[in-house]
Scaffold this motif. Structure first.
Motif, PDB file in Angstrom:
ATOM      1  N   SER A 232       0.841  -1.202   0.000  1.00 59.58           N
ATOM      2  CA  SER A 232       0.000   0.000   0.000  1.00 59.58           C
ATOM      3  C   SER A 232       0.871   1.245   0.000  1.00 59.58           C
ATOM      4  O   SER A 232       0.631   2.195  -0.756  1.00 59.58           O
ATOM      5  N   LYS A 233       1.903   1.261   0.845  1.00 64.55           N
ATOM      6  CA  LYS A 233       2.806   2.417   0.913  1.00 64.55           C
ATOM      7  C   LYS A 233       3.556   2.605  -0.407  1.00 64.55           C
ATOM      8  O   LYS A 233       3.784   3.735  -0.855  1.00 64.55           O
ATOM      9  N   GLN A 236       1.084   3.970  -3.145  1.00 66.03           N
ATOM     10  CA  GLN A 236       0.684   5.360  -2.895  1.00 66.03           C
ATOM     11  C   GLN A 236       1.709   6.359  -3.423  1.00 66.03           C
ATOM     12  O   GLN A 236       1.357   7.462  -3.842  1.00 66.03           O
ATOM     13  N   LYS A 237       2.976   5.978  -3.431  1.00 63.83           N
ATOM     14  CA  LYS A 237       4.015   6.873  -3.929  1.00 63.83           C
ATOM     15  C   LYS A 237       3.916   7.083  -5.437  1.00 63.83           C
ATOM     16  O   LYS A 237       4.505   8.017  -5.979  1.00 63.83           O
ATOM     17  N   LEU A 242      -2.423  11.676  -4.679  1.00 70.45           N
ATOM     18  CA  LEU A 242      -2.568  11.189  -3.305  1.00 70.45           C
ATOM     19  C   LEU A 242      -2.928  12.304  -2.316  1.00 70.45           C
ATOM     20  O   LEU A 242      -3.838  12.116  -1.494  1.00 70.45           O
ATOM     21  N   GLU A 246      -6.332  12.233   0.020  1.00 73.01           N
ATOM     22  CA  GLU A 246      -6.283  12.334   1.477  1.00 73.01           C
ATOM     23  C   GLU A 246      -7.142  13.499   1.974  1.00 73.01           C
ATOM     24  O   GLU A 246      -7.831  13.375   2.995  1.00 73.01           O
ATOM     25  N   TYR A 262     -10.498   4.252   4.804  1.00 75.19           N
ATOM     26  CA  TYR A 262      -9.546   3.695   3.851  1.00 75.19           C
ATOM     27  C   TYR A 262     -10.219   3.589   2.489  1.00 75.19           C
ATOM     28  O   TYR A 262     -11.402   3.239   2.387  1.00 75.19           O
ATOM     29  N   ILE A 272      -5.164   2.485  -1.322  1.00 77.23           N
ATOM     30  CA  ILE A 272      -4.464   3.489  -2.125  1.00 77.23           C
ATOM     31  C   ILE A 272      -4.454   4.848  -1.448  1.00 77.23           C
ATOM     32  O   ILE A 272      -3.695   5.733  -1.847  1.00 77.23           O
ATOM     33  N   ALA A 273      -5.289   5.026  -0.424  1.00 73.53           N
ATOM     34  CA  ALA A 273      -5.303   6.290   0.307  1.00 73.53           C
ATOM     35  C   ALA A 273      -6.042   6.085   1.620  1.00 73.53           C
ATOM     36  O   ALA A 273      -6.891   5.188   1.753  1.00 73.53           O
TER      37      ALA A 273
END
Length: 391
Positions: A232-233, A236-237, A242, A246, A262, A272-273
């Motif tokens: 997931s981390k 997300q990058k 993103l 958020e 989530y 994804i966020a």
């Protein structure tokens, strides 16, 4: 299982004054925020999503799909990770996976299109026989897997050599190190091993003149949720939008008094966020397991999803079909309610809520989630596709 945004909207008007703390002007907040977004946060072409890659500017054009490269020593667990995360392979069955002897390429079509390349551990990627540009040109992230239960000094040496070789042509590359198979270590030894690997990688890169290398480290195992949390981390990058996602989740949480929200990819259970409140692995595990339950029921009443071979008996348009929705009460201190709403056939919003009674305010929540869904479709356009194909 189904819900109508229009009916929820109508009910929200009658409940606005009585439901203290729930504000229906969420739509105004979200839409105003959406109108003020910088153009850079919007994809230039609504039919072609843009993602971060490690390519240098003005390099040759690729297919636009970010590429995740799984690299590391032999038997470190690369193929097992790919099978568990992207193909729902039970962890126990990974014991029967054959050793990878050639590069295995897969294209994943879900909320975003990306590629997974699984590299055999014995290959020297910088040998003149290989086209380095073809391998690394569209890279989104290099995921280096280190077996924490094995001797890892050679793996660290190869990792650092790879990083240094890529710096001139691919300075923006994301290096993600998975310290894998930590489930077989005691807590103390696991932390000692993790710290030792981080220190050795950073020291060797520093000695080579590369200070503050952009390398991220994760402790992972296919036998718990840590591997999904790590992916997931990583994913997300790759998403330029993103911060916008958020902010939209923060606004939704503030207006509906949601404690944690989530946005999940249903097929892989990668989120994804999430909103910017603190994240703990326990909340993620509950939401992830909840998706499995709802999806099993949703296969009957909800979206018709493609199978693992990318085949579907009939295509359902993004605007058609039936979206799954669920609200349950659970015996858990602090978070008493779980709310799930499918955004489309690929994404689902999962929320944790406290002691307030969502059953009495569900019309307002449904309305605000519907507004969030519309805003999300403008910021983060979705493409139709199938689940996975192997090339």
């Amino acid at each position: 299982m189904t819900s109508s945004v229009e009916s929820s909207s109508a009910q929200s008007n009658s409940h606005d004054d009585s439901q203290e703390g729930f504000r229906t002007p969420t739509n105004l907040t979200l839409m105003k925020y959406l109108q003020e977004l910088p153009d850079a946060e919007r994809p230039p072409n609504p039919l072609q999503q843009q993602y971060h890659t490690g390519r240098v500017p003005n390099s040759k054009a690729g297919d636009g799909k970010p590429r995740l490269l799984l690299m590391g020593q032999r038997r470190s667990g690369k193929s097992s990770i790919s099978g568990v995360v992207f193909h729902k392979l039970p962890p126990a069955e990974t014991l029967y996976i054959e050793t990878t002897i050639r590069v295995k390429k897969e294209s994943m079509h879900s909320f975003m299109d990306f590629q997974i390349w699984d590299f055999p551990g014995h290959l020297d990627y910088f040998d003149p026989a290989f086209d380095v540009d073809k391998i690394f040109d569209e890279i989104g992230a290099l995921i280096w897997v280190i077996d924490a239960q094995d001797e890892y000094l050679d793996a660290i040496n190869r990792l650092n050599a790879t990083i240094l070789n890529l710096q001139n042509s691919y300075p923006n590359i994301n290096i993600e190190v998975f310290v894998h198979k930590v489930d077989g270590l005691s807590e103390d030894y696991k932390m000692d091993t993790f710290r030792d690997i981080i220190q050795r990688v950073q020291d060797e890169l520093s000695d080579a003149g590369y200070e503050n290398a952009p390398v991220s480290f994760y402790q992972t195992s296919i036998y718990d949720h840590s591997i999904f949390e790590a992916f997931s981390k990583v994913i997300q990058k790759l998403i330029p939008q993103l911060p916008t996602l958020e902010s939209l989740l923060n606004s939704l949480c503030a207006n509906c008094r949601i404690e944690k929200a989530y946005l999940f990819d249903v097929l892989s259970k990668i989120y994804i966020a999430t909103d910017t409140s603190p994240t703990d692995i326990g909340s993620y595990e509950i939401c992830s397991d909840y998706i499995d339950v709802v999806v099993d029921i949703g296969e009957i009443y909800g979206w018709e999803r493609p199978n693992e071979n990318g085949e579907s008996e009939s295509e359902i348009e993004e605007t058609g079909g039936t979206d799954c929705e669920s609200l349950i009460t659970m015996e858990r201190k602090g978070n008493n309610y779980l709310y799930l709403k499918e955004i489309n056939k690929y994404l689902a919003l999962v929320c944790l809520m406290g002691d307030d009674s969502p059953a009495e305010k569900k019309a307002l929540i449904d309305y605000n989630v519907g507004v969030f869904q519309k805003a999300l479709s403008q910021v983060f356009p979705f493409s139709n596709g199938t689940n996975a194909t192997t090339t």
